[in-house]
Scaffold this motif. Sequence first.
Motif, mmCIF file in Angstrom:
data_model
loop_
_atom_site.group_PDB
_atom_site.id
_atom_site.type_symbol
_atom_site.label_atom_id
_atom_site.label_comp_id
_atom_site.label_asym_id
_atom_site.label_seq_id
_atom_site.Cartn_x
_atom_site.Cartn_y
_atom_site.Cartn_z
ATOM 1 N N PRO A 1 0.816 -1.217 0.000
ATOM 2 C CA PRO A 1 0.000 0.000 0.000
ATOM 3 C C PRO A 1 0.849 1.267 0.000
ATOM 4 C CG PRO A 1 0.037 -0.971 2.189
ATOM 5 C CD PRO A 1 0.744 -1.937 1.277
ATOM 6 N N VAL A 2 0.401 2.256 -0.747
ATOM 7 C CA VAL A 2 1.001 3.590 -0.727
ATOM 8 C C VAL A 2 -0.065 4.578 -0.256
ATOM 9 C CG1 VAL A 2 2.050 5.437 -2.096
ATOM 10 C CG2 VAL A 2 2.612 3.041 -2.583
ATOM 11 N N VAL A 3 -1.252 4.500 -0.871
ATOM 12 C CA VAL A 3 -2.389 5.302 -0.438
ATOM 13 C C VAL A 3 -3.160 4.553 0.644
ATOM 14 C CG1 VAL A 3 -4.531 6.429 -1.164
ATOM 15 C CG2 VAL A 3 -2.554 6.385 -2.700
ATOM 16 N N SER A 4 -3.532 3.303 0.356
ATOM 17 C CA SER A 4 -4.261 2.491 1.329
ATOM 18 C C SER A 4 -4.284 1.036 0.871
ATOM 19 C CB SER A 4 -5.703 2.993 1.476
ATOM 20 O OG SER A 4 -6.483 2.105 2.251
ATOM 21 N N LYS A 5 -4.287 0.119 1.839
ATOM 22 C CA LYS A 5 -4.388 -1.305 1.504
ATOM 23 C C LYS A 5 -5.766 -1.647 0.941
ATOM 24 C CE LYS A 5 -5.583 -2.699 6.235
ATOM 25 N NZ LYS A 5 -5.158 -3.524 7.406
ATOM 26 N N VAL B 1 8.480 6.787 -2.462
ATOM 27 C CA VAL B 1 7.331 6.768 -1.565
ATOM 28 C C VAL B 1 7.774 7.103 -0.144
ATOM 29 C CG1 VAL B 1 6.065 5.110 -2.985
ATOM 30 C CG2 VAL B 1 7.491 4.281 -1.112
ATOM 31 N N GLU B 2 6.814 7.564 0.642
ATOM 32 C CA GLU B 2 7.063 7.897 2.039
ATOM 33 C C GLU B 2 6.350 6.894 2.937
ATOM 34 O OE1 GLU B 2 9.077 10.291 2.898
ATOM 35 O OE2 GLU B 2 9.313 11.200 0.922
ATOM 36 N N PRO B 3 6.984 6.440 4.024
ATOM 37 C CA PRO B 3 8.368 6.736 4.412
ATOM 38 C C PRO B 3 9.350 6.086 3.445
ATOM 39 C CG PRO B 3 7.451 5.055 5.842
ATOM 40 C CD PRO B 3 6.323 5.529 4.978
ATOM 41 N N ARG B 4 10.501 6.727 3.274
ATOM 42 C CA ARG B 4 11.472 6.285 2.291
ATOM 43 C C ARG B 4 11.996 4.886 2.618
ATOM 44 N NH1 ARG B 4 13.871 10.280 -0.729
ATOM 45 N NH2 ARG B 4 14.810 8.549 -1.869
#
Length: 203
Positions: free
Chosen positions: A6-10, A123-126
């Motif tokens: 996930p980056v935005v949401s799972k 992406v964050e966190p790196r």
Amino acid sequence: MAPMAPVVSKLYCSPSQANFIVRRRPRVINGGGFVVTNNNSQKVVFKVDGCGILGVEGELVLKDSDGESLLLIRRKGGIVQALCINRQWKGYKINFEGDEKLVFTLKEPVSYIVKKIPVKIMVEPRCNKDWDFEVKGSFQDRACSIVDSKGNIVAQVVVNNELEEMRLSKDLYHVVVQPGYDQAFVFGVIAVLDNIHNESTVC
């Protein structure tokens, strides 16, 4: 079972491969943009507004099927940015209170369109020092892939050759997202690519 990334949401990570259709919207609607539908059910999954929330150039908004904002994406400007070898786009997740949290940074090389230099995304966190994802190929030709730092294909943009009348206009194309990857993040990246190429999201 594919591991979730996930980056935005799972919520937007599917355990199976997902196929989508992207359709360009008329420019009169919020500066244009595009609509993403499920390939099988034809239900709207995401929408992208091309001029942001307040009609600002260089600002994109990714929304869910109910019209709720998921990502606010801004192009970083200013004199310092103009002198850089990369133009930066920042993607912010928006919560129900309207707060913004940085989730990814996309670096667009100034010679990207001409020399086809890959676009790098962090992406964050790196997780990595340099980049976590990159775009390879030609978005303009609807023949590109988003790959992760290990070389795994995350998503592919392709033209459906069966839709002969749409091939030249490129108002309709397909996106295939592999299992476990964040579909909202993928379409956030595609929104930026669309804008870079002066397509549907340009004000």
